[in-house]
Design an enzyme around this catalytic site. Structure first.
Site, PDB file in Angstrom:
ATOM      1  N   GLY A   9       2.719   7.387  13.282  1.00 60.50           N
ATOM      2  CA  GLY A   9       2.573   8.187  14.389  1.00 60.50           C
ATOM      3  C   GLY A   9       2.494   7.598  15.614  1.00 60.50           C
ATOM      4  N   ALA A  10       3.605   6.697  15.889  1.00 65.03           N
ATOM      5  CA  ALA A  10       3.665   5.941  17.010  1.00 65.03           C
ATOM      6  C   ALA A  10       4.404   6.487  18.202  1.00 65.03           C
ATOM      7  CB  ALA A  10       4.273   4.481  16.615  1.00 65.03           C
ATOM      8  N   SER A  11       5.054   7.689  17.985  1.00 65.60           N
ATOM      9  CA  SER A  11       6.019   8.190  18.983  1.00 65.60           C
ATOM     10  C   SER A  11       5.261   8.746  20.179  1.00 65.60           C
ATOM     11  CB  SER A  11       7.066   9.333  18.527  1.00 65.60           C
ATOM     12  OG  SER A  11       6.123  10.434  18.141  1.00 65.60           O
ATOM     13  N   VAL A  61       3.838  10.275   6.458  1.00 63.03           N
ATOM     14  CA  VAL A  61       2.838   9.582   5.576  1.00 63.03           C
ATOM     15  C   VAL A  61       2.322  10.165   4.417  1.00 63.03           C
ATOM     16  CG1 VAL A  61       2.309   8.008   7.810  1.00 63.03           C
ATOM     17  CG2 VAL A  61       0.989   9.973   7.201  1.00 63.03           C
ATOM     18  N   SER A 139     -12.514   8.723  13.746  1.00 66.03           N
ATOM     19  CA  SER A 139     -12.912   9.230  15.006  1.00 66.03           C
ATOM     20  C   SER A 139     -14.311   9.348  15.075  1.00 66.03           C
ATOM     21  CB  SER A 139     -12.393  10.700  14.704  1.00 66.03           C
ATOM     22  OG  SER A 139     -12.943  11.763  15.727  1.00 66.03           O
ATOM     23  N   TYR A 152     -11.300  18.072   9.260  1.00 64.00           N
ATOM     24  CA  TYR A 152     -11.065  16.937  10.253  1.00 64.00           C
ATOM     25  C   TYR A 152     -12.348  15.864  10.051  1.00 64.00           C
ATOM     26  CZ  TYR A 152      -9.741  14.183  14.278  1.00 64.00           C
ATOM     27  OH  TYR A 152      -9.235  12.847  15.096  1.00 64.00           O
ATOM     28  N   ALA A 154     -14.488  15.409   7.730  1.00 63.91           N
ATOM     29  CA  ALA A 154     -14.696  14.810   6.589  1.00 63.91           C
ATOM     30  C   ALA A 154     -13.619  13.591   6.359  1.00 63.91           C
ATOM     31  CB  ALA A 154     -14.578  15.988   5.502  1.00 63.91           C
ATOM     32  N   ILE A 185     -10.053  11.526  23.899  1.00 66.12           N
ATOM     33  CA  ILE A 185      -9.115  10.657  24.398  1.00 66.12           C
ATOM     34  C   ILE A 185      -7.961  11.792  24.755  1.00 66.12           C
ATOM     35  CG2 ILE A 185      -7.187   8.986  24.071  1.00 66.12           C
ATOM     36  CD1 ILE A 185     -10.146   8.023  23.601  1.00 66.12           C
TER      37      ILE A 185
HETATM   38  P1  NAD Z   1      -1.237  12.824  19.099  1.00 63.41           P
HETATM   39  O1  NAD Z   1      -1.212  14.315  18.345  1.00 63.41           O
HETATM   40  O2  NAD Z   1      -0.425  12.643  20.182  1.00 63.41           O
HETATM   41  O3  NAD Z   1      -0.589  11.752  17.654  1.00 63.41           O
HETATM   42  C1  NAD Z   1      -0.790  11.979  16.309  1.00 63.41           C
HETATM   43  C2  NAD Z   1       0.471  11.364  15.944  1.00 63.41           C
HETATM   44  O4  NAD Z   1       0.595  11.312  14.470  1.00 63.41           O
HETATM   45  C3  NAD Z   1       1.876  11.926  16.264  1.00 63.41           C
HETATM   46  O5  NAD Z   1       2.787  11.080  16.768  1.00 63.41           O
HETATM   47  C4  NAD Z   1       2.399  12.691  14.957  1.00 63.41           C
HETATM   48  O6  NAD Z   1       3.588  13.295  15.046  1.00 63.41           O
HETATM   49  C5  NAD Z   1       1.838  11.968  14.120  1.00 63.41           C
HETATM   50  N1  NAD Z   1       2.060  12.411  12.779  1.00 63.41           N
HETATM   51  C6  NAD Z   1       1.252  13.769  12.298  1.00 63.41           C
HETATM   52  N2  NAD Z   1       1.458  13.972  11.198  1.00 63.41           N
HETATM   53  C7  NAD Z   1       2.192  13.028  10.718  1.00 63.41           C
HETATM   54  C8  NAD Z   1       2.726  12.657   9.509  1.00 63.41           C
HETATM   55  N3  NAD Z   1       2.818  13.354   8.447  1.00 63.41           N
HETATM   56  N4  NAD Z   1       3.564  11.505   9.371  1.00 63.41           N
HETATM   57  C9  NAD Z   1       3.786  10.510  10.323  1.00 63.41           C
HETATM   58  N5  NAD Z   1       3.230  10.974  11.512  1.00 63.41           N
HETATM   59  C10 NAD Z   1       2.418  12.004  11.726  1.00 63.41           C
HETATM   60  O7  NAD Z   1      -2.844  12.482  18.943  1.00 63.41           O
HETATM   61  P2  NAD Z   1      -3.635  11.184  19.302  1.00 63.41           P
HETATM   62  O8  NAD Z   1      -4.672  11.384  19.895  1.00 63.41           O
HETATM   63  O9  NAD Z   1      -2.660   9.976  19.736  1.00 63.41           O
HETATM   64  O10 NAD Z   1      -3.849  10.733  17.685  1.00 63.41           O
HETATM   65  C11 NAD Z   1      -3.670   9.499  17.003  1.00 63.41           C
HETATM   66  C12 NAD Z   1      -4.945   9.204  16.017  1.00 63.41           C
HETATM   67  O11 NAD Z   1      -6.209   9.258  16.884  1.00 63.41           O
HETATM   68  C13 NAD Z   1      -4.809  10.416  15.145  1.00 63.41           C
HETATM   69  O12 NAD Z   1      -5.472   9.970  13.855  1.00 63.41           O
HETATM   70  C14 NAD Z   1      -6.395  11.168  15.528  1.00 63.41           C
HETATM   71  O13 NAD Z   1      -7.180  11.612  14.809  1.00 63.41           O
HETATM   72  C15 NAD Z   1      -7.229  10.001  16.133  1.00 63.41           C
HETATM   73  N6  NAD Z   1      -8.081  10.257  17.156  1.00 63.41           N
HETATM   74  C16 NAD Z   1      -7.725  11.087  18.336  1.00 63.41           C
HETATM   75  C17 NAD Z   1      -8.623  11.442  19.323  1.00 63.41           C
HETATM   76  C18 NAD Z   1      -8.245  11.999  20.664  1.00 63.41           C
HETATM   77  O14 NAD Z   1      -9.081  12.653  21.291  1.00 63.41           O
HETATM   78  N7  NAD Z   1      -7.262  12.201  21.053  1.00 63.41           N
HETATM   79  C19 NAD Z   1     -10.224  11.046  19.051  1.00 63.41           C
HETATM   80  C20 NAD Z   1     -10.435  10.418  17.752  1.00 63.41           C
HETATM   81  C21 NAD Z   1      -9.386  10.043  17.078  1.00 63.41           C
END
Ligand code: NAD
Length: 244
Positions: A9-11, A61, A139, A152, A154, A185
């Site tokens: 999920g690095a884009s 994934v 998280s 989420y 869980a 974030i």
């Molecule tokens: P985001 O939505 O920008 O990034 C999530 C990424 O995961 C995206 O690039 C998306 O395309 C990718 N993704 C989703 N489903 C996928 C799949 N089936 N296969 C491959 N890639 C997939 O949000 P983010 O905040 O950058 O989230 C990154 C991680 O951080 C997540 O696991 C999220 O739960 C966790 N997180 C985020 C926050 C926050 O406040 N933003 C807080 C706690 C945890």
């Protein structure tokens, strides 16, 4: 020789910031994406400017076959993967009574089975090399639970259990397994949250700000580095003190 990291999920968001942090620190980077091909390709181009090898790889994934193919290609093109960041994730705010079986299953398929699929794909080679770093993105809601985010929360709690258990199993193979637990974030994941609620969340954060993707990326990079070589099975909160 450079180490190679694969980040799911690095884009965009935390995954993207992590890819930049790793590339800046001399890692080759395999950029996983699910749908955003152009963004992932543009990121890989940008990372090349750090003088490391990078490429973008498509895989949902939650799909074991796609994941296995991604690892096969990435190892062939970028070398053995010594670090895996299980970052890909989805979130949803919904009353527990409205979580359908389909929604529950999708949450776990991406957030938990995704980490299982990627870790299974990389572990044999890490065990062979007697070295590896696995970092799961959990998280703070996986620690404390969030109202209207039961599936989420869980799934993120499951990642903490996954981390602790696997850390015990693979420690003798020189592999560490850790988690980060981000707080609020500023990424697309929170784009639907109203300004008023974000302000409230900020006020409830002792450091009085919303975190950045870079805040989390630095913690992930640290856990992958030799500076963290005696740290395993841990959950590092990156939440500005939200949960104490
Ligand atoms: P985001 O939505 O920008 O990034 C999530 C990424 O995961 C995206 O690039 C998306 O395309 C990718 N993704 C989703 N489903 C996928 C799949 N089936 N296969 C491959 N890639 C997939 O949000 P983010 O905040 O950058 O989230 C990154 C991680 O951080 C997540 O696991 C999220 O739960 C966790 N997180 C985020 C926050 C926050 O406040 N933003 C807080 C706690 C945890």
């Amino acid at each position: 020789m450079n180490q190679t990291v694969l980040i799911t999920g690095a884009s965009r968001g935390i995954g993207r910031a992590s890819a930049v942090a790793f590339a800046r620190n001399g890692y080759n980077v395999a950029v996983n994406y699910c749908k955003s091909k152009e963004k992932a390709a543009a990121l890989a181009d940008e990372l090349n400017s750090y003088g490391v090898m990078t490429a973008a790889y498509q895989a949902d994934v939650s799909d074991k076959t796609e994941v296995e193919e991604m690892f096969r290609k990435a190892e062939q093109e970028l070398g053995k993967i010594s670090a895996l960041v299980n970052n890909a994730g989805i979130a949803e705010q919904i009353l527990f009574s409205d979580i359908t079986e389909e929604k529950w299953d999708r949450m776990f398929a991406v957030n938990v089975k995704g980490a299982y699929n990627c870790t299974q794909a990389v572990l044999p080679s890490m065990i062979h090399e007697k070295y590896g770093r696995i970092i799961n993105v959990s998280s703070m809601w996986g620690i404390s639970g969030a109202s209207c985010e039961v599936h989420y929360s869980a799934s993120k709690a499951a990642l903490i259990g996954f981390t602790k258990a696997l850390a015990k199993e693979v420690g003798l193979s020189g592999i560490t397994v850790n988690c980060v637990a981000p707080g609020v974030i500023g990424t697309d994941m929170n784009a639907a949250i109203s300004g008023e609620i974000l302000e409230e969340l900020k006020e409830n954060t002792p450091l009085n700000r919303i975190g950045t993707s870079e805040d989390v990326a630095e913690a992930i990079l640290f856990l992958a580095s030799d500076k963290a070589s005696f740290i395993t099975g841990q959950t590092l909160s990156v939440d500005g003190g939200f949960i104490l």
